[in-house]
Write a protein that holds these residues in place. Sequence first.
Motif, PDB file in Angstrom:
ATOM      1  N   MET A   1       4.110 -14.150 -15.324  1.00 40.98           N
ATOM      2  CA  MET A   1       2.461 -13.720 -15.553  1.00 40.98           C
ATOM      3  C   MET A   1       2.724 -12.288 -15.201  1.00 40.98           C
ATOM      4  N   SER A   2       2.155 -11.466 -15.879  1.00 41.77           N
ATOM      5  CA  SER A   2       2.053  -9.790 -15.868  1.00 41.77           C
ATOM      6  C   SER A   2       1.237  -9.484 -14.670  1.00 41.77           C
ATOM      7  N   ASP A   3       1.453  -8.132 -14.168  1.00 43.24           N
ATOM      8  CA  ASP A   3       0.586  -7.570 -12.972  1.00 43.24           C
ATOM      9  C   ASP A   3      -0.947  -7.979 -13.323  1.00 43.24           C
ATOM     10  N   ARG A   4      -1.309  -7.663 -14.281  1.00 44.06           N
ATOM     11  CA  ARG A   4      -2.745  -7.488 -14.903  1.00 44.06           C
ATOM     12  C   ARG A   4      -3.140  -9.030 -15.131  1.00 44.06           C
ATOM     13  N   SER A   5      -2.469  -9.967 -15.700  1.00 44.09           N
ATOM     14  CA  SER A   5      -3.034 -11.210 -16.183  1.00 44.09           C
ATOM     15  C   SER A   5      -3.572 -11.968 -14.996  1.00 44.09           C
TER      16      SER A   5
ATOM     17  N   ALA B   1      -1.148  -3.974  11.700  1.00 47.56           N
ATOM     18  CA  ALA B   1      -1.228  -5.508  11.834  1.00 47.56           C
ATOM     19  C   ALA B   1      -2.652  -5.762  11.100  1.00 47.56           C
ATOM     20  N   LYS B   2      -3.756  -5.202  11.539  1.00 44.35           N
ATOM     21  CA  LYS B   2      -4.746  -5.428  10.989  1.00 44.35           C
ATOM     22  C   LYS B   2      -5.140  -5.192   9.193  1.00 44.35           C
ATOM     23  N   PHE B   3      -4.261  -4.192   8.898  1.00 46.00           N
ATOM     24  CA  PHE B   3      -4.251  -3.869   7.535  1.00 46.00           C
ATOM     25  C   PHE B   3      -3.154  -4.541   6.748  1.00 46.00           C
ATOM     26  N   ALA B   4      -2.472  -5.950   7.160  1.00 46.76           N
ATOM     27  CA  ALA B   4      -1.117  -6.477   6.715  1.00 46.76           C
ATOM     28  C   ALA B   4      -1.723  -6.767   5.149  1.00 46.76           C
ATOM     29  N   ALA B   5      -2.770  -7.087   4.849  1.00 50.86           N
ATOM     30  CA  ALA B   5      -3.203  -7.432   3.593  1.00 50.86           C
ATOM     31  C   ALA B   5      -3.746  -6.424   2.746  1.00 50.86           C
ATOM     32  N   ALA B   6      -3.645  -5.244   3.204  1.00 54.47           N
ATOM     33  CA  ALA B   6      -4.500  -4.258   2.551  1.00 54.47           C
ATOM     34  C   ALA B   6      -3.835  -3.761   1.374  1.00 54.47           C
ATOM     35  N   ILE B   7      -4.506  -3.263   0.224  1.00 53.82           N
ATOM     36  CA  ILE B   7      -4.023  -2.891  -0.825  1.00 53.82           C
ATOM     37  C   ILE B   7      -4.525  -1.516  -1.392  1.00 53.82           C
ATOM     38  N   PHE B   8      -3.783  -0.519  -1.146  1.00 57.18           N
ATOM     39  CA  PHE B   8      -4.300   0.985  -1.273  1.00 57.18           C
ATOM     40  C   PHE B   8      -3.382   1.709  -2.315  1.00 57.18           C
ATOM     41  N   GLY B   9      -3.831   2.370  -3.255  1.00 56.75           N
ATOM     42  CA  GLY B   9      -2.944   2.936  -4.100  1.00 56.75           C
ATOM     43  C   GLY B   9      -3.581   3.495  -5.591  1.00 56.75           C
ATOM     44  N   GLY B  10      -2.876   4.028  -6.350  1.00 47.06           N
ATOM     45  CA  GLY B  10      -3.357   4.344  -7.711  1.00 47.06           C
ATOM     46  C   GLY B  10      -3.566   2.982  -8.343  1.00 47.06           C
ATOM     47  N   PRO B  11      -4.065   2.816  -9.629  1.00 41.43           N
ATOM     48  CA  PRO B  11      -4.184   1.583 -10.188  1.00 41.43           C
ATOM     49  C   PRO B  11      -2.987   0.894 -10.657  1.00 41.43           C
ATOM     50  N   GLU B  12      -1.962   1.359 -11.058  1.00 40.57           N
ATOM     51  CA  GLU B  12      -0.761   0.694 -11.412  1.00 40.57           C
ATOM     52  C   GLU B  12      -0.310  -0.014 -10.020  1.00 40.57           C
ATOM     53  N   ARG B  13       0.010   0.801  -8.989  1.00 42.39           N
ATOM     54  CA  ARG B  13       0.202   0.125  -7.813  1.00 42.39           C
ATOM     55  C   ARG B  13      -0.743  -0.957  -7.279  1.00 42.39           C
ATOM     56  N   VAL B  14      -1.909  -0.765  -7.187  1.00 44.75           N
ATOM     57  CA  VAL B  14      -2.821  -1.803  -6.995  1.00 44.75           C
ATOM     58  C   VAL B  14      -2.809  -2.935  -7.903  1.00 44.75           C
ATOM     59  N   ALA B  15      -2.698  -2.953  -9.063  1.00 41.01           N
ATOM     60  CA  ALA B  15      -2.455  -4.106 -10.152  1.00 41.01           C
ATOM     61  C   ALA B  15      -1.004  -5.045  -9.800  1.00 41.01           C
ATOM     62  N   ARG B  16      -0.048  -4.209  -9.123  1.00 37.74           N
ATOM     63  CA  ARG B  16       1.281  -4.959  -8.710  1.00 37.74           C
ATOM     64  C   ARG B  16       0.974  -5.566  -7.539  1.00 37.74           C
ATOM     65  N   ARG B  17       0.394  -4.950  -6.753  1.00 42.71           N
ATOM     66  CA  ARG B  17       0.110  -5.756  -5.229  1.00 42.71           C
ATOM     67  C   ARG B  17      -0.988  -6.649  -5.412  1.00 42.71           C
ATOM     68  N   LEU B  18      -1.925  -6.740  -6.134  1.00 42.90           N
ATOM     69  CA  LEU B  18      -2.781  -7.507  -6.463  1.00 42.90           C
ATOM     70  C   LEU B  18      -2.338  -8.983  -6.926  1.00 42.90           C
ATOM     71  N   ASN B  19      -1.431  -8.688  -8.091  1.00 44.18           N
ATOM     72  CA  ASN B  19      -0.882  -9.745  -8.596  1.00 44.18           C
ATOM     73  C   ASN B  19      -0.112 -10.446  -7.760  1.00 44.18           C
ATOM     74  N   SER B  20       0.589  -9.760  -7.030  1.00 42.96           N
ATOM     75  CA  SER B  20       1.459 -10.617  -5.751  1.00 42.96           C
ATOM     76  C   SER B  20       0.678 -11.159  -4.703  1.00 42.96           C
ATOM     77  N   PHE B  21      -0.470 -10.641  -4.417  1.00 44.31           N
ATOM     78  CA  PHE B  21      -1.364 -11.241  -3.439  1.00 44.31           C
ATOM     79  C   PHE B  21      -1.974 -12.457  -3.989  1.00 44.31           C
ATOM     80  N   LEU B  22      -2.545 -12.268  -5.164  1.00 44.23           N
ATOM     81  CA  LEU B  22      -2.971 -13.467  -5.833  1.00 44.23           C
ATOM     82  C   LEU B  22      -1.869 -14.834  -6.064  1.00 44.23           C
ATOM     83  N   GLU B  23      -0.863 -14.441  -6.301  1.00 41.05           N
ATOM     84  CA  GLU B  23       0.235 -15.196  -6.682  1.00 41.05           C
ATOM     85  C   GLU B  23       0.390 -16.024  -5.111  1.00 41.05           C
TER      86      GLU B  23
END
Length: 347
Positions: A1-5, A280-302
């Motif tokens: 599954m792609s980063d965006r899907s 430790a408080k920001f272990a789940a945080a996702i900060f970045g430009g659009p491409e980085r956020v898309a990749r990390r969000l996909n991993s987090f959702l997986e």
Amino acid sequence: MSDRSRLASAPLSILDLAHLRQGGTVEEAFRNSRTLAQQAESLGYKRFWLAEHHNIPGVACSATSVLIGYIASATSKIRVGSGGIMLPNHAPLVIAEQFGTLESLFPGRIDLGLGRAPGGDSAATRALRRSLHSTGDDFPELVEELRQYLGQPRPSQRVHAYPGEGTDVAIFLLGSSDFSARLAGQLGLPFAFAAHFQPAPLLPALQIYRSTFRPSQVLDRPYAMVGVPILVADSDEQAKFLASTPVQMFLNLIRGVPGPLPPPTKNLDWTAEEQEMVAAKFAAAIFGGPERVARRLNSFLEETQADELIVVTNTYNFEDRLRSYELLANLAKQAREESPIAKTVEA
């Protein structure tokens, strides 16, 4: 599954605390919350939640039910609610009446998220509950009482919520440990985990929720929401700079000097121990430009298999906050547009 899907199927919502910024006012914070909710509605966000807090300088959402009415009256479609109401601070009848009123004013748009923490320090807890003996252990009984007030009347019932009775306001249980996860599973209610400030127990809590889930009249399968800090900017470097504001916010909490949101900075004066605590408080945080956020969000959702994300974004300048939520909505929109194309190619 792609980063965006993966983003194509996960609804996005917003959690707001009506933060003040340094040099700002309460009126400005409320006005910003209203503007953000209106933009969120136009961008397709599913919910806009406000969280009850007390005795914390710089956080203006203590009268949560009042603010929910303010936001709901300024919007027309987005669901508005609490993320959450700290139920042990209140008589269930009062909350039933407040949210029954809100549901009557804004039918089909009100959410009642419930937590069991005080939402403040021990002094605030004593002022709210008149005692420190209430630890939240009676939370299941309070939830049951509240649900009875919002449900259909029983023949033997002597106390009724007017308005409230028969409204069946949508209830969510919130938590940062396994207590509410287990209760939500047993009651067959949706569950929201607060990984935006307590990420470590996230996966165990979700596993407990899903393994203990019993189908109910509300849900036939588990529905897990996850609160997560997300900050999207035009570049990774810009996002890192803007994120120094929420980093300083948590650093000030750790130091015992909470206050309004500070401006971003490129230089932080902190100890190695403080860096570790904030990380430790920001272990789940996702900060970045659009491409980085898309990749990390996909991993987090997986990893979490979350059914919905409730996003927390704190920046000093309100325009940067609006921009972050806009960029995030664009990522979700692009994912939805690309998803049919990917399915066609795979076929």
